[in-house]
Design a protein around this motif. Structure first.
Motif, mmCIF file in Angstrom:
data_model
loop_
_atom_site.group_PDB
_atom_site.id
_atom_site.type_symbol
_atom_site.label_atom_id
_atom_site.label_comp_id
_atom_site.label_asym_id
_atom_site.label_seq_id
_atom_site.Cartn_x
_atom_site.Cartn_y
_atom_site.Cartn_z
ATOM 1 N N MET A 393 -25.459 -13.150 -13.516
ATOM 2 C CA MET A 393 -24.969 -11.771 -13.526
ATOM 3 C C MET A 393 -25.921 -10.830 -12.790
ATOM 4 O O MET A 393 -25.481 -9.877 -12.123
ATOM 5 C CB MET A 393 -24.816 -11.323 -14.994
ATOM 6 N N LYS A 394 -27.205 -11.090 -12.888
ATOM 7 C CA LYS A 394 -28.200 -10.190 -12.320
ATOM 8 C C LYS A 394 -28.042 -10.031 -10.803
ATOM 9 O O LYS A 394 -28.476 -9.032 -10.233
ATOM 10 C CB LYS A 394 -29.602 -10.689 -12.654
ATOM 11 N N LYS A 395 -27.394 -11.002 -10.151
ATOM 12 C CA LYS A 395 -27.176 -10.926 -8.704
ATOM 13 C C LYS A 395 -26.048 -9.958 -8.349
ATOM 14 O O LYS A 395 -26.022 -9.398 -7.252
ATOM 15 C CB LYS A 395 -26.838 -12.316 -8.150
ATOM 16 N N ASP A 396 -25.082 -9.799 -9.270
ATOM 17 C CA ASP A 396 -23.885 -9.005 -8.974
ATOM 18 C C ASP A 396 -23.848 -7.655 -9.682
ATOM 19 O O ASP A 396 -23.327 -6.670 -9.141
ATOM 20 C CB ASP A 396 -22.621 -9.779 -9.371
ATOM 21 N N ALA A 397 -24.318 -7.617 -10.886
ATOM 22 C CA ALA A 397 -24.190 -6.387 -11.680
ATOM 23 C C ALA A 397 -25.427 -6.207 -12.550
ATOM 24 O O ALA A 397 -26.024 -7.189 -13.014
ATOM 25 C CB ALA A 397 -22.940 -6.449 -12.558
ATOM 26 N N ARG A 398 -25.790 -4.971 -12.753
ATOM 27 C CA ARG A 398 -26.955 -4.678 -13.588
ATOM 28 C C ARG A 398 -26.557 -4.736 -15.059
ATOM 29 O O ARG A 398 -25.672 -4.005 -15.489
ATOM 30 C CB ARG A 398 -27.491 -3.287 -13.261
ATOM 31 N N PRO A 399 -27.193 -5.621 -15.827
ATOM 32 C CA PRO A 399 -26.855 -5.695 -17.264
ATOM 33 C C PRO A 399 -27.075 -4.344 -17.937
ATOM 34 O O PRO A 399 -28.041 -3.640 -17.628
ATOM 35 C CB PRO A 399 -27.836 -6.744 -17.802
ATOM 36 N N ASN A 400 -26.177 -3.995 -18.825
ATOM 37 C CA ASN A 400 -26.321 -2.734 -19.555
ATOM 38 C C ASN A 400 -26.642 -2.998 -21.019
ATOM 39 O O ASN A 400 -26.843 -4.145 -21.431
ATOM 40 C CB ASN A 400 -25.057 -1.872 -19.400
ATOM 41 N N ASN A 401 -26.667 -1.925 -21.801
ATOM 42 C CA ASN A 401 -26.984 -2.077 -23.236
ATOM 43 C C ASN A 401 -26.023 -3.033 -23.926
ATOM 44 O O ASN A 401 -26.424 -3.843 -24.771
ATOM 45 C CB ASN A 401 -26.921 -0.708 -23.926
ATOM 46 N N THR A 402 -24.727 -2.935 -23.567
ATOM 47 C CA THR A 402 -23.722 -3.805 -24.183
ATOM 48 C C THR A 402 -24.029 -5.268 -23.899
ATOM 49 O O THR A 402 -23.886 -6.129 -24.785
ATOM 50 C CB THR A 402 -22.322 -3.448 -23.655
ATOM 51 N N THR A 403 -24.462 -5.567 -22.663
ATOM 52 C CA THR A 403 -24.790 -6.946 -22.291
ATOM 53 C C THR A 403 -25.878 -7.498 -23.204
ATOM 54 O O THR A 403 -25.748 -8.585 -23.786
ATOM 55 C CB THR A 403 -25.283 -7.002 -20.829
ATOM 56 N N TYR A 404 -26.953 -6.742 -23.315
ATOM 57 C CA TYR A 404 -28.066 -7.200 -24.153
ATOM 58 C C TYR A 404 -27.651 -7.294 -25.621
ATOM 59 O O TYR A 404 -28.060 -8.215 -26.334
ATOM 60 C CB TYR A 404 -29.261 -6.260 -23.998
#
Length: 895
Positions: A393-404
């Motif tokens: 995911m880190k290649k395409d989109a920046r993880p957000n709070n929901t991801t973590y």
């Protein structure tokens, strides 16, 4: 200077002297009235050139300073009078526009009235209303509006709008509503924008009734309502599930010749679908196409989301493919919705395939798509795969709070709390800050894993500047403490929550009530409910159901009934869980006969029975002797798509066994096994008891043998069923073998076991051996029941051990026991045979007083003993009773 500070009146006089000098220095009379006072326009602007404007502003400033120099009183009034004996309207307006304290403004306003002996202008009144808007203090509003009404003037549109907007910005929506209602009370016409602003604000908090009230007022005032306004109202009603009201508004809109636009259709599809009205959403989808309104991306995506939420995945896929078929640029929102749909039913492979398809079409997946995949993997517990997706995911989109938060939740569920903490720290390194959701996930999972110290460590480590605990945080910790038996600590933490100004909700009170009852503190549980009511927290249906369940389990049957009625009194409709709890509680309390009535009430109300409800009703029917109805319900379960459980089969098998329909019970037993249901000891015991009671000992033994071959352990009840069957068949030797096997298998005999053995020995007249078991029973700490006492007393008396029998008889009565007729008759015969005729006669009189039946044989033995002891008077009485008994028996036979 100190003197001036101590003497406010003198300070005001000095200010006045300075102001007077300033006024006297003005030479251009064009900016003053004939009496030398400053003149301003009605709107508060200053008349004349810039020099005069500056001077006018200075006067307003001077009045403002006087008003703020000291609390309102005679000194302030005198200072104002000295400065400006007859205030002009323009000056008053200018001063009011500077003030922010409504009480000070009112005092000045009234002082001017008294000073000029004239009514204020429209602008002055509106300026005063604006002070209320600024200060958010509307206490004098009704009084001021009343004066304006009498004067034939009213608030301007701008003033009305400002009053409402100031409340809306401060989230004082109820106050804004009351302002408009107060205006209507005095026949004023609130501004159109005031209505629409407030309706829009109320829509965000779903105050549908207030919105509808305002909407109807607008129509009554002749305002032209728009499609947008209808859309706002319909959206709120639909989201609340008030389908009839929403449809009524929609019809009203069409009757007013408004055309339904695509926005309203999309709102209807989305909102009706989200409250489970999928068919209604379909209707709007087809209607819009019929009306020539082409569905857009929002329409399709909303419909796909509705279908996915209602688990109608095939229809959702068909619609998605129809939408995506000829598109060059895919709709990322629709893809995300469909990926979430697959994830919601655990179809990760399909979700991932769609995700890859989106990438192949040249789209970079968004954080929403990745989060949907991670959520799906989290539900399936596939942590390793989730971590790989996260890295990609880190290649395409920046993880957000929901991801973590998804990852932390997943790791906590798997028990990997150390890794969860690492990801929490990684959030901070990525420039994100753990929010209250992050904390709540970790605290909740730790509490459920009974790691309370770690949960409190997370709580205490919160940075309250950036992350404040909410009601969910407190609720998780309070529930965790309660479930671990630390109910007093849970209550103390609840008090700590109150100190932080958090408002407890029904979920928290549900937890406290349940845990206090669970740990035997029912009085405290009742106090919690009363405290909740006193604090103004309204219970929800779940709380009332939980409370009712706790009360029934605590043995408070009538209180449980009252709580069921309380559900209705609170305006709730009892659901299937409410009825299940009520029926279960009444069945356990011995009121199984009420099952029939409650079952039909449930059906009449339209409750859809779930498996738990079916099991409860089946059990109630069986325990009330209506086994046929229970059997019918078992068959109904199958046709309704509910699979009977071990509880269902157990109830019906037990019910059939108790009314000697053993062949049917055994057939059902075999059916349950064929369906792969793991049968338990309770079901085997029911069959052993049933076969044993009708003397089918061999079959009872076969059931017991099968039970042990299945690896199940017979409990005391199981052994007692077999022992009782053997004793009734007078197979005492076999009963002793069974008794020994019971002890060999480490199953401790209970008082029922000993009672069965004693009864069996007495049946075969082995009274002395029975007495040995009696003594052993007491050494084991078991308290004999009435049947055991009666059996032993009768046995000893018949064996001639009258001293032991009499001692046991007296001890039984001293301990509150109530001997029955058989016990009295056995004792009278034993005493008579032991030549204790008068003792036997004393018991004879006691038996007659208690209304017990005296056997003819007992009378004959006692009469003979009294004659031998030459107790002729007593013998005559016994003889008379004997003759009366004989006559009664003869009359009964003749009849």
């Amino acid at each position: 200077m100190k003197t001036l500070l101590r003497n406010p009146g003198r300070r005001l006089r000095c200010q006045i002297f300075d102001i007077s000098k300033r006024l006297s220095s003005w030479s251009d009379g064009s900016s003053f009235g004939s009496d030398g006072k400053v003149v301003l326009f009605g709107d508060g602007s200053y008349q004349g050139n810039s020099r005069m404007n500056d001077r006018a502003r200075t006067v307003v400033d001077d009045v403002y300073n006087i008003l703020h120099a000291d609390p309102w009183g005679p000194a302030v009034e005198n200072a104002l009078s000295s400065l400006d004996g007859m205030p002009q309207p323009g000056l008053v307006i200018g001063v009011l526009r500077r003030l922010k304290d409504v009480n000070l403004a009112i005092n000045y306003f009234r002082w001017v009235e008294r000073k000029t002996d004239q009514a204020h202008s429209l602008e002055a009144y509106n300026s005063l209303l604006m002070v209320m808007a600024v200060s958010k203090n509307f206490e004098p509003l009704e009084e001021i509006l009343g004066e304006m009404s009498l004067a034939g003037i009213g608030p301007t549109n701008n003033t009305c709008i400002e009053l409402v907007v100031s409340c809306v910005k401060s989230k004082m929506l109820r106050e804004a509503f009351d302002i408009i209602q107060t205006m209507r009370k005095f026949k004023f016409r609130p501004a159109f924008t005031a209505y629409t602003t407030l309706i829009g604000a109320l829509a965000t908090v779903r105050e549908s009734n207030l919105m509808l009230n305002l909407f109807h007022q607008m129509q009554d005032l002749g305002y032209e309502v728009s499609v947008h306004l209808f859309t706002t109202l319909i959206r709120v009603f639909a989201r609340e599930g008030r389908v009839d009201d929403a449809l009524f508004l929609l019809d009203e809109m069409k009757n007013n010749a408004f055309s339904v636009d695509i926005v309203l259709y999309n709102v209807c599809i989305d909102c009706f679908g989200k409250v489970g009205k999928v068919d209604m959403a379909w209707k709007f989808f087809h209607e819009m196409k019929a009306q020539g309104v082409a569905p857009d991306d929002v329409t399709y995506t909303s419909m796909i989301g509705v279908l996915c939420k209602s688990k109608r995945l095939e229809e959702a896929v068909a619609m998605f493919e129809q939408m995506d078929r000829n598109r060059e640029v895919p709709c990322a929102y629709a893809y995300n919705t469909m990926i979430m749909g697959y994830g919601s039913v655990g179809k990760f492979d399909e979700a991932f395939s769609l995700f890859e398809r989106l990438k192949q079409k040249g789209c970079i997946p968004s954080v929403i798509a990745y989060n949907s995949l991670l959520t799906c993997l989290g539900k399936k517990g596939r942590v390793t795969e989730a971590m790989k997706i996260f890295e990609a995911m880190k290649k395409d989109a920046r993880p957000n709070n929901t991801t973590y938060n998804i990852l932390i939740d997943m790791l906590c569920k798997a028990g990997n709390f150390e890794d969860a903490l690492k990801y929490r720290d990684a959030m901070k390194e990525a420039g994100l800050f753990p929010n209250v959701m992050t904390v709540n996930i970790m605290v909740d999972r730790l509490c459920k894993a009974q790691k309370l110290d770690e949960a409190f460590s997370i709580f205490e480590g919160m940075d309250h500047k950036t992350c404040t605990p909410d009601a969910v945080t407190f609720c998780s910790l309070i529930d965790g403490l309660g479930k671990n038996g630390r109910v007093d600590d849970a209550y103390k933490f609840y008090e700590k929550m109150l100190d932080t100004d958090q408002i407890p909700n029904a979920i928290l009170y549900t937890s406290l009530i349940r845990n206090f009852f669970k740990h035997g503190r029912k009085e405290d549980g009742h106090k919690i409910y009363k405290e909740m009511v006193q604090r103004g927290c309204s219970p929800d249906l779940m709380l009332l159901n939980t409370y009712m369940d706790c009360v029934f389990k605590a043995g408070e049957t009538e209180k449980g009934r009252a709580l069921f009625e309380e559900i209705k009194a609170q305006g709730f409709v009892p659901d299937v869980q409410s009825y299940s709890i009520l029926i279960h509680g009444l069945v356990k309390a011995g009121f199984a006969r009420e099952t029939d009535q409650l079952f039909y009430a449930m059906k009449k109300q339209g409750c859809v029975l779930d498996t738990r409800a079916y099991n409860t009703v089946v059990d109630g029917f069986c325990k009330s002797g209506k086994v046929n109805k229970a059997y019918q319900l078992l068959e109904e379960m199958k046709t309704k798509g509910h699979y009977p459980t071990v509880v269902t089969y157990g109830s019906v098998i037990d019910g059939l066994a108790k009314i000697d329909r053993l062949d049917e019970a055994y057939m059902l037993f075999e059916e349950a096994k064929s369906k792969g249901i793991e049968l338990n000891t309770v079901i085997y015991s029911s069959l052993i008891d049933g076969f044993g009671k009708v003397g089918r000992i061999d079959e009872a033994y076969l059931i017991m043998e099968e039970l042990m071959q299945k690896g199940l352990t017979p409990n005391a009840y199981t052994w007692n069923c077999l022992l009782d069957a053997l004793v009734k068949a007078e197979e005492i030797s076999e009963a002793f073998v069974c008794f020994q096997s019971m002890k060999d298998l480490k199953c401790t005999p209970n008082h029922v076991t000993y009672s069965i053995i004693i009864n069996g020995l007495c049946r075969v007249r082995k009274f002395n051996k029975a007495f040995v078991f009696w003594q052993e029973m007491q050494k084991q700490g078991f308290k004999p029941n009435t049947i055991t006492y009666t059996t032993m007393i009768s046995g000893l008396a018949k064996a001639g051990n009258i001293t032991e029998a009499n001692g046991l008889f007296e001890r039984f009565k001293e301990n509150g026991g109530v001997p029955d007729s058989a016990c009295y008759n056995a004792m009278m015969e034993g005493l008579s045979n032991a030549k204790r005729a008068m003792d036997a006669y004393t018991l004879f009189e006691e038996t007659r007083r208690k209304g017990f039946n005296i056997h003819t044989k007992t009378c004959v033995i006692l009469l003979d003993a009294l004659h031998k002891a030459e107790c002729l008077e007593q013998a005559a009485i016994v003889g008379a009773v004997l003759r009366e008994t004989a006559k009664s028996q003869h009359a009964a036979r003749s009849w």
